[in-house]
Design a protein around this motif. Structure first.
Motif, PDB file in Angstrom:
ATOM      1  N   ASP A 346       0.830  -1.201   0.000  1.00 24.06           N
ATOM      2  CA  ASP A 346       0.000   0.000   0.000  1.00 24.06           C
ATOM      3  C   ASP A 346       0.867   1.254   0.000  1.00 24.06           C
ATOM      4  O   ASP A 346       0.580   2.210  -0.713  1.00 24.06           O
ATOM      5  CB  ASP A 346      -0.902  -0.002   1.246  1.00 24.06           C
TER       6      ASP A 346
ATOM      7  N   ARG C  92      -9.842   6.380   0.989  1.00 20.59           N
ATOM      8  CA  ARG C  92      -9.069   5.590   0.029  1.00 20.59           C
ATOM      9  C   ARG C  92      -9.607   5.725  -1.399  1.00 20.59           C
ATOM     10  O   ARG C  92      -8.909   5.364  -2.351  1.00 20.59           O
ATOM     11  CB  ARG C  92      -9.035   4.114   0.450  1.00 20.59           C
ATOM     12  N   PHE C 135      -0.534   6.109   6.046  1.00 19.25           N
ATOM     13  CA  PHE C 135      -1.402   5.037   6.517  1.00 19.25           C
ATOM     14  C   PHE C 135      -1.478   4.999   8.041  1.00 19.25           C
ATOM     15  O   PHE C 135      -0.707   5.630   8.754  1.00 19.25           O
ATOM     16  CB  PHE C 135      -0.923   3.694   5.974  1.00 19.25           C
ATOM     17  N   ASP C 217      -4.743   8.444   6.988  1.00 17.92           N
ATOM     18  CA  ASP C 217      -5.713   7.465   7.503  1.00 17.92           C
ATOM     19  C   ASP C 217      -5.368   7.135   8.951  1.00 17.92           C
ATOM     20  O   ASP C 217      -4.511   6.291   9.198  1.00 17.92           O
ATOM     21  CB  ASP C 217      -5.690   6.221   6.620  1.00 17.92           C
TER      22      ASP C 217
END
Lengths: 462, 422, 296
Positions: A346, C92, C135, C217
């Motif tokens: 990711d 996302r 993230f 996030d």
């Protein structure tokens, strides 16, 4: 009495001991007011009786079966007159097989020396005595064991604990068998190798450039004349393994990457099992394929290109071995690649990297230790692979790096030296064990290192 | 538009080309693997399907007492020494009256398998009244003639038959005096030097007895060892040592196990060579690591809640393991067991070491009879020069692969079942 | 009415229907309802990102229900809501990270300035270079600190010379407030840093590509309070040059760092307004209940 019959009788006795043990436990419990007052369930008293009946008898039976032949042989040979006593191992084996043949009736008594005929008679006699004695001892032991357990049944006896303890010991022995096997391997190859190195200096074996074990059979030549130089075998093994890895590593690795990262689920559900089928093909089938299809094909192609290709070229064996290793490399790589955390993927994709950039620059470097471990395991497999090379590689110990020529390998020589009717302790036979020792040490080291790397790698991402 | 976007746009084409290339490598790799599989299977099936049928020839056989040198078919000794070949020879002579000279006659007789004689003897033994009668019988052809008939036009030129033999066989073929039928001897006989009389039943039985020994030993021992290591073993150095040993044994070359079998079972314990019992013992040691490792995985997969629930009711550790954990882990263990068995069934190298490579005609009747196994039979036939044996080898491989694929499919199905349960 | 219009009407009808169903669901469970239209002021003039009627499905499950909102230039927007409310999923969507999940399907219109993000002709690589992402868990590559930061510029070819690259790395690390801590050990692995440092490294890695928008996030959920404070400080500084959307669990954090706040509930955008307004005078009961801690 046949061993099979004896086993049946023993089984019947064990069942009887079980039933009687259970009955006795119930009997003991009745006056006390039911099985609640027993320390364990009746089942455990029954099991305890069965174990006491079975275990001593079975242990004696196994030892008897393992050692009786050896003992009988010694006794038979001792009974021979002094002038017939065999001088060395080979003569001893010959004499034993002769006596055995007379005893079984395959060889008429008149054909041999009277003393041998007598020995054969003695062999038969000893064998029947041994069988009878074994039957009697085993049955008596089973009866005594079962009876003793039956007599000892009491309300306060911790039958369950005892049964569980016995089971636990049995379980533990099963696990220890792995260690016993390793020790067995080490000793069986080590002892014979030491004897071999007594005849051929270890330096000649490790560094000699000339391998022709046949010379040792000729009476006018001694084994230690440099005919056991194993360097050509090591080189041949390395050459074929290298070819195999050159095929298997890129193909296996790329297949794993493609299946894990790109392939549509439909393709994956078809291609993965297909590759697994490739892994399930027995090596003898690959050997057949290499020897009868690939090798002639390569030879023909080579000839049409004007190259001289041996009909048992290292290339053919190596190629097919590479095909054999593809699924192995692929599944090991797959494990390793899927172990790289999704977060890495990711992060890279989130920065705008393409899939291939993510794989090449993030996943592959992260998975590298694991992949190296997998390749090492594959290499160890290639070195120890036997059937493909036995069928498709040659016997001639050429020291060459040319893949179009025939080379031989360690495993090929082990098989060649040990199949056929060899005496158990000729230099030829012993050489096979020395080669086995080399093979074992090499693969063991590679496996230990590889498994260690893979384990460390897994721990890193757990 | 920002600087970044501009810069990125410049590199895009190049990067997508690299992406495409990389993907193409992947497709290439998969294709190579699948192509190899396809090639292997078509090659073997292409070579082997012909072994499943065989040609026989129709001959007018007269059970002539004189030629047979038998006057009383109930006398077993006479039956045993009867000259059956003469009868076949007579029948061939009658069919091809023009053939003169010793050489030609011998070439003619060579077209029919020597198995024909055994068949005539068997018939006579079962029906003594046949003596003196004449019947049209379908007799097995020799492997060379059989191969000739099975070959395509182009390949017939390279057959191992002489020109004259070829004309005879062609004549028989045109007049429909030869026919193809199912090759019974392939599945009902042991090994033989004559390809048309050789079969794989001996090897299948040998494999069966070997597998029986392996299964009977390796599965219980493997499960017991897995249970010990997973549930009872204390965390100490010795347990670690056992684990390292098991993992290493799983990667030791199989031929080393053969050396162990040769040195220990045959050399030390004095067990006989070439018997399924020793083969089974060696394969047991070889498959144990596989079974232990998969059994441990199956035990690990049993949720701890079940253990805790049973323990909470006052069950002892051993009771919990035997009554709750083992039944739940059993399907997984069986899967591992089947995979281990499949591995053992395909194994050749260690069995060569313990002498299961002998030429054995008789069918084995137990684990103590000398025998060979299916993969070793493949190895033995593969090194025979006759073209027919190549066909037979491929057929044996097809049978072996059928067994293996069935076993592996079974394992996969069981694993799927197991997954559904948790 | 042409077909497209009919479809729109139909879709609207379906939309309303879904809300009614959800309302009934909510009425029984929480005795609260989801508004038909987002409460407050979800839209701004001249937005950096414009999202309209966004629906997201995982296979057949709908995770996001017709969300429309704007993110203005150089503002920090906080997305808050109880866990499982779809705020991360929505985030996302904005750089198409959901593409990596096979079963995920996105509907509606999402624009980065005038560029349709889900235009099939649009290049994801380019999009993600413009819209960076940080993230939940710090995820540095198992490479050196330098290589971590240089990764983006290298793959995108942003630096022609080594000195350019050095400069980008230093600037990014400085902006991320990490330079002084790591300048002497740029060659040591990024995985060896502490959790807070790792997350700042990930932020440095993201801004090294000079994105226009940074999506975060729950960047602090795995960090201790001191590291969290540093990151929040960093976010405030970054908002001078970047547009930032941040998903957070912590209302305090949203209050501290953001200018505007959006409250998500079960995949619906319930309310969006200035952060102050949302926290002091929430207009919808659901928002109020969440903020006052009645559920969450």
């Amino acid at each position: 009495m046949q061993t099979g019959q004896l086993l049946l009788i023993l089984a019947a006795m064990i069942v009887t001991a079980f039933i009687m043990g259970r009955h006795r436990a119930l009997q003991v419990a009745q006056p006390l007011g039911g099985i609640r007052h027993l320390r364990s369930l009746p089942f455990y008293y029954a099991m305890r009786s069965a174990i006491w009946c079975a275990l001593p008898a079975l242990i004696v039976l196994v030892f008897w079966l393992v050692f009786d032949q050896t003992l009988i042989r010694i006794m038979v040979l001792d009974s021979l007159p002094a002038e017939l006593q065999p001088v060395d191992g080979a003569a001893r084996n010959l004499m034993l097989s002769q006596i055995g043949n007379v005893a079984s009736g395959a060889l008429p008594r008149d054909f041999v020396d009277a003393a041998v005929a007598n020995a054969a008679g003695r062999l038969n006699q000893l064998q029947s005595i041994s069988a009878m004695a074994m039957a009697v001892v085993v049955i008596v032991l089973a009866m005594v064991g079962g009876a003793w357990a039956w007599l000892r049944v009491s309300a306060r006896m911790p039958a369950r604990e005892q049964v569980e303890r016995v089971l636990l010991v049995i379980f533990m022995l099963c696990a220890v068998l792995a260690v016993v096997t390793t020790v067995g391997i080490v000793f069986s190859v080590l002892f014979e190798s030491i004897r071999f190195f007594g005849q051929v200096p270890i330096t000649d074996f490790l560094f000699g450039l000339n391998w022709s074990p046949q010379m040792a059979l000729r009476a006018d030549q001694v084994a230690s004349e440099g005919a056991f130089g194993a360097v050509p075998l090591f080189a041949g093994t390395l050459l074929i393994s290298a070819i195999a890895l050159i095929v298997a590593v890129p193909v296996g690795l790329m297949s794993a990457i493609y299946l894990a990262e790109y392939a549509h689920s439909k393709v994956r559900s078809f291609a993965k099992p297909a590759l697994e089928v490739l892994a399930g093909v027995p090596t003898v089938v690959y050997g057949f394929f290499a020897a009868l299809t690939v090798a002639p094909f390569i030879r023909d192609v080579g000839q049409s290109l004007g190259l001289s290709v041996a009909s048992e070229s290292a290339l053919a064996a190596g190629l097919v071995m590479g095909i054999m290793l593809i699924p192995f490399v692929s599944s090991l790589s797959d494990d390793v690649i899927t172990a790289v955390p999704r977060a890495m993927r990711d992060a890279s994709l989130g920065l705008g990297a393409t899939r291939s950039e993510t794989i090449k620059k993030v996943i592959f470097p992260a998975a590298l230790p694991g992949i190296m471990g997998g390749i090492l395991l594959a290499a160890s497999r290639a070195i120890g692979e036997t059937m493909i090379v036995v069928m498709a590689a040659g016997l001639a110990a050429n020291l060459t790096a040319n893949p179009l020529q025939a080379v031989t390998t360690i495993t090929v020589q082990i098989v060649t030296l040990l199949t056929g009717d060899q005496e158990f302790d000729s230099a030829k036979t012993l050489a096979a064990f020395a080669l086995g020792l080399m093979l074992f040490i090499t693969t063991l080291l590679m496996n230990v290192v590889a498994l260690h790397i893979v384990k460390k790698y897994r721990e890193q991402y757990e | 538009m920002s600087v970044t976007t501009e810069q990125v746009r410049k590199t895009l084409a190049r990067r997508y080309r690299a992406e495409k290339r990389f993907k193409a490598y992947g497709i290439c790799a998969i294709s190579i693997g699948l192509l190899a599989l396809l090639l292997l299977f078509t090659d073997i099936i292409g070579k082997g399907y012909r072994a499943f049928y065989e040609y026989s020839v129709a001959l007018q056989i007269t059970f002539d007492p004189e030629s047979l040198e038998i006057d009383d078919p109930r006398d077993l000794e006479q039956l045993q020494y009867g000259n059956y070949e003469a009868v076949v020879r007579e029948a061939l002579k009658a069919r091809f009256p023009g053939v003169e000279g010793r050489e030609d006659r011998r070439a003619l007789t060579a077209l029919v398998s020597t198995a024909a004689g055994y068949r005539l003897r068997e018939m006579l033994e079962n029906k003594p009244e046949l003596l003196g009668q004449t019947h049209t019988l379908w007799l097995q052809l020799d492997d060379d003639a059989d191969m000739f008939l099975k070959s395509s036009e182009a390949k017939r030129k390279t057959a191992r038959l002489s020109d004259q033999q070829q004309t005879w066989v062609l004549e028989l073929e045109q007049s429909n005096e030869v026919r193809a039928g199912f090759n019974h001897s392939l599945f009902t006989r042991g090994d033989s030097r004559e390809p048309e009389q050789a079969g794989i039943l001996g090897a299948i039985l040998g494999s069966f007895f070997t597998m029986l020994v392996t299964l009977a030993l390796s599965f219980p021992i493997g499960v017991a060892a897995a249970v010990y290591l997973e549930e009872f073993a204390p965390k100490n150095r010795f347990t670690d040592f056992i684990e390292v040993n098991i993992n290493n044994l799983a990667a030791v070359p199989s031929i080393i196990f053969g050396l162990l079998g040769l040195a220990v079972f045959i050399g030390l314990f004095g067990m006989p060579r070439s018997v399924p019992l020793v083969g089974g013992l060696v394969l047991t040691l070889m498959t144990l690591p596989t079974i232990i490792i998969s059994s441990r995985a199956a035990i690990k997969a049993v949720p701890p809640s079940i253990r805790q629930a049973a323990m909470g009711l006052g069950a002892s550790k051993m009771q919990v393991v035997l009554q709750f954990v083992l039944p739940l882990a059993l399907p997984g263990m069986l899967t591992g067991g089947i995979i281990g068995m499949a591995q053992a069934l395909g194994e050749t190298a260690p069995l060569l070491m313990i002498g299961m490579v002998a030429f054995i005609v008789e069918l084995p009747t137990g684990a103590m009879d000398a025998a060979t196994v299916l993969p070793v039979q493949v190895f033995l036939w593969a090194s025979s020069p006759e073209q027919s044996f190549v066909t037979m080898t491929s057929a044996a491989i097809m049978v072996l692969m059928t067994f293996l694929i069935t076993m592996n499919t079974l394992a996969v199905v069981m694993r799927k079942r197991l997954e559904r349960r948790w | 009415m042409d077909i497209a219009e009919k479809m729109n009407v139909f879709q609207d009808a379906v939309q309303v229907d879904r809300r009614v169903v959800a309302q009934e669901h909510m009425m029984t469970e929480e005795n609260l309802y989801i508004p038909e239209k987002t409460v407050g002021a979800p839209f701004v003039d001249d937005p950096k990102m414009r999202m309209r009627d966004v629906n997201v499905f995982y296979d057949t499950d709908q995770a996001i229900h017709g969300v429309s909102l704007d993110i203005g230039k150089n503002e920090v927007v906080a997305l808050i809501g109880p866990s499982g409310c779809g705020k991360s999923t929505f985030l996302r969507c904005m750089n198409r990270m959901n593409d990596t999940i096979d079963i995920c399907r996105v509907e509606g219109s999402l624009h980065l300035e005038n560029q349709d993000i889900y235009d099939p002709k649009l290049d994801v690589v380019e999009l993600r270079a413009r819209v960076g992402m940080v993230f939940q868990k710090p995820n540095p590559f198992p490479k050196s600190i330098y290589d971590n930061v240089a990764y983006g510029p290298r793959i995108h070819g942003l630096a022609n010379r080594k000195t350019d690259l050095d400069e980008i790395v230093e600037n990014s690390l400085r902006k991320a407030g990490l330079w002084d801590e790591v300048k002497d050990r740029l060659d040591s692995p990024g995985t060896g840093l502490s959790g807070g440092q790792q997350q700042r490294l990930c932020i440095a890695r993201t801004i090294a590509v000079s994105p226009e928008v940074v999506l975060m996030d729950e960047p602090c959920s795995a960090l201790d309070p001191i590291a969290t404070a540093k990151i929040e400080e960093l976010i405030r500084e970054l908002s001078e040059s970047y547009t930032i959307a941040i998903v957070t669990h912590s209302m305090q954090q949203a209050a501290r760092v953001s200018q505007r706040t959006a409250y998500f509930h079960l995949g619906w955008l319930v309310e969006m307004n200035d952060t102050d307004t949302v926290f002091t005078k929430p207009q919808h009961e659901l928002t109020e209940s969440y903020i006052t801690g009645r559920f969450g």
